[in-house]
Design an enzyme around this catalytic site. Structure first.
Site, mmCIF file in Angstrom:
data_model
loop_
_atom_site.group_PDB
_atom_site.id
_atom_site.type_symbol
_atom_site.label_atom_id
_atom_site.label_comp_id
_atom_site.label_asym_id
_atom_site.label_seq_id
_atom_site.Cartn_x
_atom_site.Cartn_y
_atom_site.Cartn_z
ATOM 1 N N ASP A 81 0.856 -1.187 0.000
ATOM 2 C CA ASP A 81 0.000 0.000 0.000
ATOM 3 C C ASP A 81 0.890 1.235 0.000
ATOM 4 O O ASP A 81 2.118 1.130 0.160
ATOM 5 C CB ASP A 81 -0.918 -0.008 1.242
ATOM 6 N N ASP B 52 3.493 1.381 -4.402
ATOM 7 C CA ASP B 52 2.663 2.282 -5.196
ATOM 8 C C ASP B 52 2.375 1.530 -6.493
ATOM 9 O O ASP B 52 3.289 1.283 -7.286
ATOM 10 C CB ASP B 52 3.426 3.592 -5.478
ATOM 11 N N TYR C 215 -13.568 6.941 -13.041
ATOM 12 C CA TYR C 215 -13.594 5.699 -12.247
ATOM 13 C C TYR C 215 -14.318 4.596 -13.025
ATOM 14 O O TYR C 215 -13.810 3.481 -13.167
ATOM 15 C CB TYR C 215 -14.309 5.984 -10.924
ATOM 16 N N LYS D 201 -12.582 1.183 -14.434
ATOM 17 C CA LYS D 201 -13.027 -0.122 -13.930
ATOM 18 C C LYS D 201 -13.560 -0.994 -15.071
ATOM 19 O O LYS D 201 -13.473 -2.222 -15.020
ATOM 20 C CB LYS D 201 -14.092 0.067 -12.844
#
Ligand SMILES: NC(=O)c1ccc[n+]([C@@H]2O[C@H](COP(=O)([O-])OP(=O)(O)OC[C@H]3O[C@@H](n4cnc5c(N)ncnc54)[C@H](O)[C@@H]3O)[C@@H](O)[C@H]2O)c1
Length: 252
Positions: free
Chosen positions: A37, A63, A157, A161
């Site tokens: 993370d 990252d 987004y 996705k």
């Protein structure tokens, strides 16, 4: 408790939210887990907490937009546990929703870097190790936003996705011959992670729930159950598919 006994998992975005729930559940089910993370403090705390409970977990700074970080995370997995069976591409980013004409191009690129490129890089570096150990399972955390209810979604987004959805199928097709499976998971609004931060206004939350036939938010446990199924050998004949957990949102 032993669904994933003998398996090694690598999980991105595992320090908080749904990712932390996946880390905990995989460890509970007997897997050895490496998770990465941007949130080093939270990651190290989670590592300590799960080790205190007997979990074999290792935190690594990651990252997902950086190729060198992925190379390092996969190497650490091999050094610590000798192999890689499961990759959960979970790290994700959603920025506040604005009309398309007002989206800043840098925000678009940032969203795609985390949600799109991050999944590609994780897959790229995991595949050779999975092939070496005879196969594996890649689980890409996409979203309901990839599939529908488009008027409710943040555009960058939703588009990123949707890219993950088809990349999942391409990965499944290219690596089926190596016994590497790849499936996508499409949660609707879940009462964990980013959603409670995003939908803080009670009226907006009520409105969002009115578009979910089951009339409630999903839980982290419900998403975990699907992810564990896809990670385990129980889903051995399942690849290139999409698991939708949306309270019926797509039938609305
Ligand atoms: N919570 C929901 O309702 C919901 C619904 C559908 C899909 N999802 C998806 O589930 C996944 C997990 O989301 P969440 O709800 O737990 O959100 P979250 O924001 O709580 O967690 C995302 C995690 O990813 C990490 N992350 C962000 N950018 C990163 C980067 N560049 N490198 C490494 N880590 C990075 C964050 O630090 C955080 O720990 C995401 O892919 C999200 O799109 C969530």
């Amino acid at each position: 408790m032993t669904l994933l006994q003998g398996k090694v998992a690598l999980i991105s975005g595992g320090a908080s939210g749904l990712g932390a729930a996946f880390v905990e559940a995989c460890a509970e089910q007997g897997a050895q887990v490496v998770f990465g993370d941007l949130l080093d403090d939270a990651g190290e705390k989670l590592e300590q907490a799960l080790r205190a409970l007997g979990g074999d977990v290792t935190y690594v700074p990651l990252d997902v937009t950086k190729e060198a970080d992925w190379r390092n995370a996969v190497q650490r997995t091999i050094v610590c546990y000798g192999k890689l069976n499961i990759l959960i591409n979970n790290a994700g980013l959603v920025l506040p929703k604005v009309p398309i004409e007002e989206i800043n191009a840098q925000d678009w690129d940032r969203t795609f870097a985390v949600n799109g490129k991050g999944v590609f890089l994780g897959t790229k570096y995991a595949i050779p190790e999975m092939r070496r150990c005879g196969g594996g399972s890649i689980i890409n955390i996409s979203s309901l936003a990839a599939l529908g209810q488009a008027r409710l979604q943040e555009p960058a987004y939703a588009a990123s996705k949707a890219a993950v959805r088809i990349f999942t199928k391409v990965t499944a097709g290219q690596y089926a011959g190596d016994s590497i499976r790849c499936n996508s998971v499409h949660p609707g609004p879940i009462n964990a992670g980013m959603l409670p931060r995003y939908l803080i206004d009670p009226e907006a939350l009520k409105q969002r729930m009115s578009r979910i036939p089951l009339g409630r938010l999903g839980t982290a446990e419900e998403v975990v159950a699907g992810v564990l199924y896809l990670a385990s050998d129980q889903s051995g004949f399942t690849t290139g598919t999409e698991l939708v957990m949306d309270g019926g949102a797509l039938v609305d």
